[in-house]
Scaffold this motif. Structure first.
Motif, PDB file in Angstrom:
ATOM      1  N   GLN A  44       3.353  -6.237 -28.683  1.00 27.27           N
ATOM      2  CA  GLN A  44       3.935  -5.039 -29.286  1.00 27.27           C
ATOM      3  C   GLN A  44       2.930  -4.496 -30.293  1.00 27.27           C
ATOM      4  O   GLN A  44       2.720  -5.088 -31.352  1.00 27.27           O
ATOM      5  CB  GLN A  44       5.267  -5.366 -29.949  1.00 27.27           C
ATOM      6  CG  GLN A  44       6.333  -5.843 -28.970  1.00 27.27           C
ATOM      7  CD  GLN A  44       7.580  -6.353 -29.662  1.00 27.27           C
ATOM      8  OE1 GLN A  44       7.580  -6.575 -30.874  1.00 27.27           O
ATOM      9  NE2 GLN A  44       8.647  -6.557 -28.898  1.00 27.27           N
ATOM     10  N   VAL A  45       2.306  -3.396 -29.960  1.00 27.74           N
ATOM     11  CA  VAL A  45       1.235  -2.851 -30.791  1.00 27.74           C
ATOM     12  C   VAL A  45       1.784  -2.194 -32.049  1.00 27.74           C
ATOM     13  O   VAL A  45       1.101  -2.119 -33.073  1.00 27.74           O
ATOM     14  CB  VAL A  45       0.386  -1.847 -29.974  1.00 27.74           C
ATOM     15  CG1 VAL A  45      -0.732  -1.260 -30.815  1.00 27.74           C
ATOM     16  CG2 VAL A  45      -0.181  -2.527 -28.737  1.00 27.74           C
ATOM     17  N   SER A  63       9.331   0.723 -18.714  1.00 25.70           N
ATOM     18  CA  SER A  63       8.127  -0.018 -18.345  1.00 25.70           C
ATOM     19  C   SER A  63       7.504   0.606 -17.096  1.00 25.70           C
ATOM     20  O   SER A  63       8.207   0.850 -16.118  1.00 25.70           O
ATOM     21  CB  SER A  63       8.462  -1.482 -18.079  1.00 25.70           C
ATOM     22  OG  SER A  63       7.333  -2.167 -17.577  1.00 25.70           O
ATOM     23  N   PRO A  64       6.197   0.862 -17.103  1.00 27.00           N
ATOM     24  CA  PRO A  64       5.561   1.475 -15.925  1.00 27.00           C
ATOM     25  C   PRO A  64       5.407   0.508 -14.762  1.00 27.00           C
ATOM     26  O   PRO A  64       5.182   0.934 -13.629  1.00 27.00           O
ATOM     27  CB  PRO A  64       4.200   1.922 -16.467  1.00 27.00           C
ATOM     28  CG  PRO A  64       3.922   0.984 -17.601  1.00 27.00           C
ATOM     29  CD  PRO A  64       5.251   0.679 -18.218  1.00 27.00           C
ATOM     30  N   VAL A  65       5.506  -0.806 -15.039  1.00 27.15           N
ATOM     31  CA  VAL A  65       5.357  -1.814 -13.989  1.00 27.15           C
ATOM     32  C   VAL A  65       6.330  -2.955 -14.255  1.00 27.15           C
ATOM     33  O   VAL A  65       6.900  -3.069 -15.341  1.00 27.15           O
ATOM     34  CB  VAL A  65       3.909  -2.377 -13.939  1.00 27.15           C
ATOM     35  CG1 VAL A  65       2.913  -1.306 -13.551  1.00 27.15           C
ATOM     36  CG2 VAL A  65       3.544  -3.009 -15.285  1.00 27.15           C
ATOM     37  N   ALA A  66       6.490  -3.824 -13.260  1.00 25.88           N
ATOM     38  CA  ALA A  66       7.268  -5.047 -13.450  1.00 25.88           C
ATOM     39  C   ALA A  66       6.326  -6.149 -13.930  1.00 25.88           C
ATOM     40  O   ALA A  66       5.152  -6.175 -13.579  1.00 25.88           O
ATOM     41  CB  ALA A  66       7.937  -5.457 -12.145  1.00 25.88           C
ATOM     42  N   LYS A  69      12.888  -5.195 -25.632  1.00 28.59           N
ATOM     43  CA  LYS A  69      12.318  -6.389 -25.016  1.00 28.59           C
ATOM     44  C   LYS A  69      11.372  -7.051 -26.012  1.00 28.59           C
ATOM     45  O   LYS A  69      10.671  -6.369 -26.766  1.00 28.59           O
ATOM     46  CB  LYS A  69      11.556  -6.043 -23.725  1.00 28.59           C
ATOM     47  CG  LYS A  69      12.444  -5.601 -22.577  1.00 28.59           C
ATOM     48  CD  LYS A  69      13.271  -6.763 -22.036  1.00 28.59           C
ATOM     49  CE  LYS A  69      14.085  -6.352 -20.821  1.00 28.59           C
ATOM     50  NZ  LYS A  69      14.857  -7.489 -20.261  1.00 28.59           N
ATOM     51  N   GLN A  70      11.349  -8.387 -25.987  1.00 25.22           N
ATOM     52  CA  GLN A  70      10.489  -9.146 -26.877  1.00 25.22           C
ATOM     53  C   GLN A  70       9.366  -9.801 -26.065  1.00 25.22           C
ATOM     54  O   GLN A  70       9.493  -9.988 -24.846  1.00 25.22           O
ATOM     55  CB  GLN A  70      11.291 -10.215 -27.629  1.00 25.22           C
ATOM     56  CG  GLN A  70      12.400  -9.648 -28.510  1.00 25.22           C
ATOM     57  CD  GLN A  70      11.866  -8.700 -29.570  1.00 25.22           C
ATOM     58  OE1 GLN A  70      10.808  -8.946 -30.145  1.00 25.22           O
ATOM     59  NE2 GLN A  70      12.595  -7.620 -29.827  1.00 25.22           N
ATOM     60  N   PRO A  71       8.233 -10.140 -26.711  1.00 24.17           N
ATOM     61  CA  PRO A  71       7.130 -10.787 -25.995  1.00 24.17           C
ATOM     62  C   PRO A  71       7.604 -12.009 -25.205  1.00 24.17           C
ATOM     63  O   PRO A  71       8.313 -12.865 -25.723  1.00 24.17           O
ATOM     64  CB  PRO A  71       6.176 -11.191 -27.126  1.00 24.17           C
ATOM     65  CG  PRO A  71       6.431 -10.174 -28.196  1.00 24.17           C
ATOM     66  CD  PRO A  71       7.898  -9.894 -28.133  1.00 24.17           C
ATOM     67  N   GLY A  72       7.209 -12.048 -23.924  1.00 24.44           N
ATOM     68  CA  GLY A  72       7.601 -13.140 -23.051  1.00 24.44           C
ATOM     69  C   GLY A  72       8.791 -12.840 -22.178  1.00 24.44           C
ATOM     70  O   GLY A  72       9.061 -13.567 -21.222  1.00 24.44           O
ATOM     71  N   ASP A  73       9.530 -11.747 -22.489  1.00 26.03           N
ATOM     72  CA  ASP A  73      10.689 -11.390 -21.676  1.00 26.03           C
ATOM     73  C   ASP A  73      10.243 -10.799 -20.336  1.00 26.03           C
ATOM     74  O   ASP A  73       9.257 -10.056 -20.271  1.00 26.03           O
ATOM     75  CB  ASP A  73      11.564 -10.358 -22.393  1.00 26.03           C
ATOM     76  CG  ASP A  73      12.281 -10.940 -23.599  1.00 26.03           C
ATOM     77  OD1 ASP A  73      12.308 -12.175 -23.715  1.00 26.03           O
ATOM     78  OD2 ASP A  73      12.814 -10.159 -24.407  1.00 26.03           O
ATOM     79  N   ALA A  77      11.726  -0.143 -25.191  1.00 27.73           N
ATOM     80  CA  ALA A  77      11.764   0.275 -26.585  1.00 27.73           C
ATOM     81  C   ALA A  77      12.561   1.562 -26.707  1.00 27.73           C
ATOM     82  O   ALA A  77      12.710   2.313 -25.736  1.00 27.73           O
ATOM     83  CB  ALA A  77      10.352   0.482 -27.126  1.00 27.73           C
ATOM     84  N   SER A  78      13.080   1.788 -27.908  1.00 25.91           N
ATOM     85  CA  SER A  78      13.800   3.022 -28.200  1.00 25.91           C
ATOM     86  C   SER A  78      13.041   3.767 -29.292  1.00 25.91           C
ATOM     87  O   SER A  78      12.732   3.201 -30.345  1.00 25.91           O
ATOM     88  CB  SER A  78      15.223   2.717 -28.667  1.00 25.91           C
ATOM     89  OG  SER A  78      15.897   3.902 -29.050  1.00 25.91           O
ATOM     90  N   LEU A  79      12.730   5.031 -29.026  1.00 24.17           N
ATOM     91  CA  LEU A  79      12.015   5.867 -29.981  1.00 24.17           C
ATOM     92  C   LEU A  79      12.986   6.860 -30.607  1.00 24.17           C
ATOM     93  O   LEU A  79      13.838   7.430 -29.913  1.00 24.17           O
ATOM     94  CB  LEU A  79      10.880   6.637 -29.301  1.00 24.17           C
ATOM     95  CG  LEU A  79       9.798   5.820 -28.593  1.00 24.17           C
ATOM     96  CD1 LEU A  79       8.787   6.757 -27.956  1.00 24.17           C
ATOM     97  CD2 LEU A  79       9.117   4.871 -29.557  1.00 24.17           C
TER      98      LEU A  79
END
Length: 413
Positions: free
Chosen positions: A59-60, A50-53, A24-28, A37-39
């Protein structure tokens, strides 16, 4: 209000991972539990939900960064995804600093201009560039419709010859002779690839590794498989393959030669009264060896279902750390790629690995006559510190006899 997204617990003894890609990108817009993200860990790729909607915030960490368990990697903002993207995050710094490309054939982007997002891994992006393809026109078969290398190669092979691939701009002008320009590309090894390299090299340096060979006539197994193929699939919902026969044969042989299904721990030998079978399968990021638990106690159908499930999840990148943990003995089937013979490397801390190879018709002598039989080479690599040559040969001979006479698998001979 923003919610921090932290690196989840990755498994026993695993304390860090690498950012493989941002899904996911900022704003999505982001739904609850949707992967953002994939680790990449030492063994598998792990998706971070994501823990929430809400809306993807900052992105840190950037792709390629190493992050510790519990570290914050992103934020989720309140909203519905229509808000403008937040300030430039570290993941985008490199792109922001890069000069704009020349006005040539457009390179494939990592995002669509529409509602969907086409996230490309480095390997897939490289193939797309090499073949000059538009990723938005290729149907992805990976998880959530993502493109795989196989998708790109299939699209490249299906592309009409009249539309040649758009080659990237050469670094220098071609030579006067008209020869095409040559280029190099440096791609950082993934964490999994680095770990595979270290473990395989460590196995060679630590174990007193030796390989012994035998061949096996596959006529009886192939006849049995052909006879019961349709009935087996109708009853159990899975195809009857060769791996279940070899798993059963290996379990039978391990009962007679327990050292093959053991390991060295310091100055002690650890024997197992069970067979947790590591099955070497090909995944997008490299070879992985998920484990079929208690394989010695499973039926043919249960073995086939377990291997099929692990193979599918390896291709989709959804294997977990638990799937990869443990294993007392490994079977590696290089025959599916056409390999005739190999010397497989032990999967530490295991002490042996069985290599299977392609089946091909060869002339052999039976009852004084030369006949044609479907033959396969078997290879057993083993740690000579624990397993003697006599034991290794006996182990392979037991497997050979069981495969050439499958009735032995039923009456435990």
């Amino acid at each position: 209000m923003s919610t921090e997204v932290k690196v989840p617990t990755l498994g026993e003894s695993v304390t860090e991972a690498t950012i493989g890609e941002w899904l996911k990108q900022p704003g999505d817009a982001v739904a609850l539990d949707e992967p953002i993200a994939s680790l990449e860990t030492d063994k598998v790729a792990v998706e971070v939900p994501s823990p929430v909607a809400g809306v993807m915030g900052q992105q840190v960490a950037a792709v390629g960064d190493t992050v510790n368990v519990g570290a914050t990697i992103a934020t989720i903002e309140a909203g519905d995804g229509k808000a403008a993207a937040p300030a430039t995050a570290p993941a985008a710094k490199a792109e922001a600093a890069a000069p704009a490309p020349a006005a040539t054939a457009p390179a494939p982007a990592t995002e669509d201009s529409g509602d969907g997002v086409t996230t490309l891994s480095p390997a897939v992006r490289r193939l797309v560039l090499e073949h000059g393809l538009d990723p938005s026109r290729i149907k992805g078969t990976g998880k959530d419709g993502r493109l795989t290398k196989e998708d790109v190669l299939a699209a490249a092979n299906a592309a009409p010859e009249a539309a040649p691939a758009a080659a990237p701009a050469p670094a220098a002008a071609p030579a006067a002779s008209g020869a095409p320009g040559r280029r190099e590309e440096r791609v950082k090894m993934t964490r999994m690839r680095q770990t595979i390299a270290k473990r395989l090299k460590a196995a060679q340096e630590t174990a007193a590794m030796l390989t012994t060979f035998n061949d096996v006539d596959m006529s009886a197994v192939m006849a049995t498989r052909d006879k019961y193929r349709e009935t087996f699939e109708k009853k159990h919902g899975v195809r009857l393959g060769f791996m279940s026969f070899f798993t059963k044969a290996a379990a039978l042989a391990a009962h007679d030669i327990p050292a093959v299904n053991a390991r060295i721990d310091g100055d002690e030998i650890v024997y197992y009264d069970y067979l947790d079978l590591s099955v070497a399968v090909s995944a997008p990021n490299g070879l992985v060896v998920p484990v079929v638990r208690n394989a010695d106690g499973l039926s043919f159908a249960e073995i086939e279902k377990a291997i099929a499930d692990l193979g599918k999840r390896a291709k989709d990148g959804t294997l977990t750390m638990d799937d990869m943990t443990g294993g007392t003995f490994t079977i590696s089937n290089g025959g599916v790629f056409g390999g005739l013979m190999s010397t497989p490397i032990i999967n530490p801390p295991q002490s042996a690995v069985l290599g299977l190879h392609r089946i091909e018709d060869r002339p052999v002598v039976r009852n004084g006559e030369i006949v044609i039989r479907p033959m396969m080479y078997l290879a057993l690599s083993y740690d000579h510190r624990l397993i003697d040559g006599r034991e290794a040969v006996t182990f392979l001979k037991t497997i050979k006899e069981a495969i050439e006479d499958p009735t032995r698998l039923l009456i435990d001979l």
